[in-house]
Write an enzyme that holds these catalytic residues in place. Structure first.
Site, mmCIF file in Angstrom:
data_model
loop_
_atom_site.group_PDB
_atom_site.id
_atom_site.type_symbol
_atom_site.label_atom_id
_atom_site.label_comp_id
_atom_site.label_asym_id
_atom_site.label_seq_id
_atom_site.Cartn_x
_atom_site.Cartn_y
_atom_site.Cartn_z
ATOM 1 N N CYS A 49 0.839 -1.200 0.000
ATOM 2 C CA CYS A 49 0.000 0.000 0.000
ATOM 3 C C CYS A 49 0.881 1.259 0.000
ATOM 4 O O CYS A 49 1.559 1.533 -0.981
ATOM 5 C CB CYS A 49 -0.965 -0.041 1.177
ATOM 6 S SG CYS A 49 -2.395 1.045 0.976
ATOM 7 N N HIS A 98 -3.674 -5.734 0.799
ATOM 8 C CA HIS A 98 -3.419 -6.105 2.187
ATOM 9 C C HIS A 98 -3.869 -7.550 2.420
ATOM 10 O O HIS A 98 -4.817 -8.025 1.804
ATOM 11 C CB HIS A 98 -4.208 -5.207 3.146
ATOM 12 C CG HIS A 98 -3.744 -3.797 3.201
ATOM 13 N ND1 HIS A 98 -2.613 -3.419 3.876
ATOM 14 C CD2 HIS A 98 -4.276 -2.668 2.666
ATOM 15 C CE1 HIS A 98 -2.460 -2.108 3.772
ATOM 16 N NE2 HIS A 98 -3.449 -1.626 3.045
#
Length: 490
Positions: A339, A436
């Site tokens: 991310c 994630h």
């Protein structure tokens, strides 16, 4: 709200409320009750994606409520954590209400905003218990912060409004538990004090019988009954990490075959992505605090998510970690960015609209040939995906701002809903992704560790978390008067 409810509050932060609520949720579930968790207000950059009833997309809640929902055996909902604060600076946070970003607020402004947020809290409270037998509520911080009581929505402000009885939790491991419980009783106004039905002493090490005089003393000062003394719960270490308080305990570890270095970014987010690696018997994950070098013997560096990519990128350089990372690459080391960490690995991060603040552009670390443009619209969703490198199914979630593009995106990490995600360097030793939860997929984690020279352990990470919840529930059944706690609920 038709379900009965009881609330755990603490004499301070990090006294173990989250684990106790999760454990009690699992106790109730094992007894055949339909149970739900609830936390009016949470402050954490570790977020999970939860359902928004009636909408196709997802919303953000604290990772702790996601874990507690797992303990209950139910799907997480945004109503389990209606207000989530995600710190972006030392004095301000992003405010997420019922799963959706509502803006940013400085600490002083947020105190004024709380009155409006109570409406959202009570709306979610009216929905979270639908169809449930019991709701177990977690407070935030401490009700002893009486300077914040007038606009409180997290502790006694909520408990008195919703008429939910409170069990106070004190942490004996940090010392002063008698004073913290007695002091809390002393300074609470009578209306709040009357909500407290008793207390729990948490994190006890040694022979519990040696604390009998302590229990007598607390009873003398407060008049509160003790529902039990909870030992140090070793199984809690097998649960996902809840917030940044944990990071101080993760800054060192036992030497193992593979050392994984994780820089502790100032606005680190969703660092529980590393928990499945920490659970591997041959892997040592070391969170490196500012002021320390990335260890030269690390075989892998993981740059985790960030709530402030450009700000953390600047501090990354100020700390000298960019030089450490370049040396790591020269030694042939591997690097993964997740991310915000993925965005940092590129050539440039641009913020033309000032989404993150006043700095509109920063040079990246240059390990991937990509650039990122931050945009106001946030992607928040649970996803099913496919690993390009290993031809395996993946699942996880996305919470991010921005678009990343460039030549290295031609070597994607995953395909999500038919769209390629992530980027990989030409030598295959550096990759970044917005996905994630990647390491929580057992097949992917095993193949990735094999590529680093480790034989897979066969660990079923999600089953391990379930076993840990069961082990904690069994311990709580043995040391707490769970019947009395559940009987308080109204």
């Amino acid at each position: 709200m038709t379900a009965r409810a009881v609330m755990l509050q603490g004499t301070g932060s990090d006294v173990g409320k989250t684990v106790l609520v999760a454990g009690l949720c699992r106790v109730a579930r094992r007894r055949g009750l339909t149970v739900r968790p609830f936390k009016p207000q949470n402050m954490s950059n570790n977020a999970a994606v939860a359902d928004i009833p009636g909408e196709a997309g997802g919303g953000e809640i604290g990772r702790a409520q996601w874990l507690q929902a797992l303990a209950c055996g139910v799907a997480p909902s945004v109503h389990m954590n209606p207000v989530l604060l995600k710190p972006q600076t030392d004095i301000g946070s992003q405010v997420v209400v019922q799963g959706k970003v509502k803006g940013e607020a400085r600490a002083r402004d947020y105190q004024t905003l709380k009155g409006q947020l109570m409406d959202a809290v009570m709306d979610s409270w009216g929905k979270v218990g639908d169809g449930a037998d019991l709701v177990i509520v977690e407070g935030a911080g401490s009700p002893a912060e009486i300077n914040l009581r007038a606009r409180d929505i997290a502790n006694m402000g909520f408990a008195t409004r919703a008429n939910v009885p409170v069990v106070m939790v004190g942490d004996i491991d940090r010392g002063g538990v008698i004073a913290s419980l007695a002091g809390t009783h002393l300074i609470l106004p009578e209306e709040d004090r009357s909500m407290v039905a008793g207390y729990i002493v948490n994190k006890f090490r040694g022979d519990v019988s040696l604390f009998s005089e302590g229990i007598d003393a607390i009873g003398k000062f407060t008049g509160w009954p003790c529902f039990g003394v909870v030992p140090w719960l070793k199984a809690a270490s097998r649960l996902p990490s809840e917030d940044s308080v944990m990071l101080e305990r993760l800054a060192a570890g036992e030497r193992r075959a593979l050392r994984v270095a994780v820089p502790m970014l100032s606005r680190i987010a969703n660092f529980d992505d590393l928990d499945p690696l920490r659970a591997e018997p041959q892997v040592e994950v070391v969170f490196v605090p500012p002021g320390r070098q990335l260890p030269e013997d690390a075989g892998l560096v993981v740059i985790p998510g960030s709530k402030s990519t450009i700000g953390d990128l600047i501090q990354f350089r100020d700390n000298g970690w960019d030089s450490d990372l370049a040396a790591h690459r020269r030694r042939g080391g591997h690097v993964v960015g997740i991310c915000g960490g993925y965005q940092m690995l590129g050539r440039k991060v641009r913020d033309p609209g000032g989404v993150e603040g006043g700095v509109r552009e920063a040079d990246g670390l240059g390990l991937l040939d990509v650039e990122t443009v931050l945009e106001p619209e946030k992607t928040v969703r649970n996803v099913s995906a496919h690993s390009v490198a290993y031809d395996l199914p993946l699942d996880g979630y996305e919470i991010h701002l921005g678009r990343t593009s460039g030549p290295d995106c031609g070597r994607p990490v995953a395909v999500i809903d038919g769209v390629e995600d992530g980027a990989t360097s030409s030598d295959g030793k550096v990759f970044g992704t917005y996905l994630h939860g990647l390491f929580g997929v057992d097949g992917f984690r095993a193949r990735f560790l094999e590529s680093l020279g480790l034989k897979g352990s066969g660990l079923d990470y999600r089953a391990q978390v379930e076993r840990a919840l069961d082990d904690i529930a069994a311990e709580l059944e043995a040391c707490l008067d769970c019947d009395a706690i559940f009987a308080l609920a109204r």
